[in-house]
Design an enzyme around this catalytic site. Sequence first.
Site, mmCIF file in Angstrom:
data_model
loop_
_atom_site.group_PDB
_atom_site.id
_atom_site.type_symbol
_atom_site.label_atom_id
_atom_site.label_comp_id
_atom_site.label_asym_id
_atom_site.label_seq_id
_atom_site.Cartn_x
_atom_site.Cartn_y
_atom_site.Cartn_z
ATOM 1 N N ASP A 52 0.868 -1.089 0.160
ATOM 2 C CA ASP A 52 -0.023 0.068 0.124
ATOM 3 C C ASP A 52 0.834 1.389 0.135
ATOM 4 O O ASP A 52 2.148 1.078 0.143
ATOM 5 C CB ASP A 52 -0.748 -0.134 1.532
ATOM 6 C CG ASP A 52 -1.969 1.201 1.357
ATOM 7 O OD1 ASP A 52 -2.306 1.706 0.278
ATOM 8 O OD2 ASP A 52 -1.738 1.856 2.556
ATOM 9 N N SER A 53 0.188 2.402 -0.062
ATOM 10 C CA SER A 53 1.069 3.598 -0.094
ATOM 11 C C SER A 53 1.488 3.843 1.280
ATOM 12 O O SER A 53 2.350 4.737 1.629
ATOM 13 C CB SER A 53 0.309 4.802 -0.504
ATOM 14 O OG SER A 53 -1.106 4.651 0.297
ATOM 15 N N TYR A 94 -0.728 8.294 -2.649
ATOM 16 C CA TYR A 94 -0.834 7.977 -4.026
ATOM 17 C C TYR A 94 -2.153 8.774 -4.414
ATOM 18 O O TYR A 94 -2.270 8.966 -5.748
ATOM 19 C CB TYR A 94 -1.037 6.388 -3.905
ATOM 20 C CG TYR A 94 0.218 5.561 -4.100
ATOM 21 C CD1 TYR A 94 1.338 6.215 -3.594
ATOM 22 C CD2 TYR A 94 -0.101 4.304 -4.074
ATOM 23 C CE1 TYR A 94 2.595 5.378 -3.526
ATOM 24 C CE2 TYR A 94 1.119 3.351 -4.097
ATOM 25 C CZ TYR A 94 2.217 4.184 -3.777
ATOM 26 O OH TYR A 94 3.487 3.048 -3.737
ATOM 27 N N CYS A 98 -4.106 -1.421 -2.035
ATOM 28 C CA CYS A 98 -4.260 -0.081 -2.252
ATOM 29 C C CYS A 98 -5.455 0.123 -3.261
ATOM 30 O O CYS A 98 -4.941 -0.333 -4.398
ATOM 31 C CB CYS A 98 -3.091 0.328 -2.224
ATOM 32 S SG CYS A 98 -3.320 2.503 -2.785
ATOM 33 N N SER A 139 -6.004 2.904 -5.046
ATOM 34 C CA SER A 139 -5.556 3.820 -5.932
ATOM 35 C C SER A 139 -4.417 3.018 -6.682
ATOM 36 O O SER A 139 -4.485 3.529 -7.754
ATOM 37 C CB SER A 139 -4.705 5.008 -4.930
ATOM 38 O OG SER A 139 -5.717 5.695 -3.998
ATOM 39 N N GLU A 191 -2.554 8.845 8.528
ATOM 40 C CA GLU A 191 -1.010 8.495 8.431
ATOM 41 C C GLU A 191 -0.656 9.380 9.618
ATOM 42 O O GLU A 191 0.832 9.061 10.017
ATOM 43 C CB GLU A 191 -0.469 9.001 6.947
ATOM 44 C CG GLU A 191 -0.624 7.978 6.196
ATOM 45 C CD GLU A 191 0.116 6.594 6.134
ATOM 46 O OE1 GLU A 191 1.172 6.654 6.505
ATOM 47 O OE2 GLU A 191 -0.610 5.680 5.510
ATOM 48 N N CYS A 195 -11.112 2.713 0.008
ATOM 49 C CA CYS A 195 -9.607 3.135 0.283
ATOM 50 C C CYS A 195 -9.319 2.322 1.661
ATOM 51 O O CYS A 195 -9.973 2.324 2.457
ATOM 52 C CB CYS A 195 -9.411 4.405 0.735
ATOM 53 S SG CYS A 195 -7.898 4.940 1.464
ATOM 54 N N THR A 196 -8.151 1.595 1.627
ATOM 55 C CA THR A 196 -7.835 0.768 2.725
ATOM 56 C C THR A 196 -7.334 1.409 3.992
ATOM 57 O O THR A 196 -7.303 0.835 5.038
ATOM 58 C CB THR A 196 -6.562 -0.261 2.255
ATOM 59 O OG1 THR A 196 -5.680 0.388 1.593
ATOM 60 C CG2 THR A 196 -7.020 -1.225 1.061
ATOM 61 N N HIS A 197 -7.334 2.823 3.909
ATOM 62 C CA HIS A 197 -7.196 3.850 4.966
ATOM 63 C C HIS A 197 -8.568 3.843 5.548
ATOM 64 O O HIS A 197 -8.580 3.849 7.077
ATOM 65 C CB HIS A 197 -6.590 5.029 4.816
ATOM 66 C CG HIS A 197 -5.031 4.966 4.447
ATOM 67 N ND1 HIS A 197 -4.371 4.440 3.327
ATOM 68 C CD2 HIS A 197 -3.882 5.376 5.276
ATOM 69 C CE1 HIS A 197 -3.264 4.455 3.433
ATOM 70 N NE2 HIS A 197 -3.025 5.142 4.637
#
Length: 270
Positions: free
Chosen positions: A12-13, A44, A75, A77, A157, A189-191
């Site tokens: 992932d980013s 990303y 991810c 994106s 983040e 979005c995995t976040h």
Amino acid sequence: MTPDDRPIGVFDSGLGGLTVVRALLDLLPDEDVCYFGDTGRFPYGPKPGAEVLGYALEIADLLVARGVKMLVVACNSAAAVSLGPLRERLADRGIEVLGVIEPGVRAAARVTRRGRVGVIGTVGTIASGAYQRATADLAPDLELTCCACPGFVEFVEQGDVDSEHVHILAERLLAPVRAAEVDTLVLGCTHYPLLARTIANVMGPEVVLVSSADETAFAVRALLTADGAATPGRNRRVRFTSSGDPEVFRTLGARFLGPEVRDVEAWTWT
Ligand code: DGL
């Protein structure tokens, strides 16, 4: 068939892909996982698709060099722009590539009551049309409302998942999916599963939140079983690498994923 004890590669980013790793560790307790978080080049979502594709190919090469047996693009994106090229690149090595978009659509189609489904994601994911295409292929009867949520991942983040600031941003960004009266919301979005409490507070209790993490883990298990490539019981190894500050990754990673995040290797792109 001979069991394959090579690790599953996941990237992932940044920290978001850890939501997918959690599901993999829970569902496949004997599998090794090798995770790469591209925190040094995060985010990303706002970047052009060609740039994100370049990153995805580079990370895939790195994980393949580390001996992974399968690649999970955790991810949205990156998956939106790189799944096809990655599959082509890795096909002759026999390495399967899985993304998170189709699993999310499949899960939403299963749980929606009235077929009104919202999808939230980064600007890149929503603009790519990947969810719209996957839905047209897998569940064409769904009525989709897609909505970009710039700013969410930056909060995650920074370790902020439930402050007043995130809540205010969520109220504003989620207004279109609330107005569309969706009964199901795909966290594209995995976040975003890390913001689930805030998102649920804004959407209300009637809206089911769908994370693709579990569904992706089921897809990985199905592939490993079909290939006879599952690993039999033993102590597993989970390896984390970050292109950003490894200490920040370790602290937040342990908070978001759990005690498995003990050591984080630093990686520098040259
Ligand atoms: N976690 C990533 C996703 O699923 C994106 C975060 C970013 O913008 O880097 O889309």
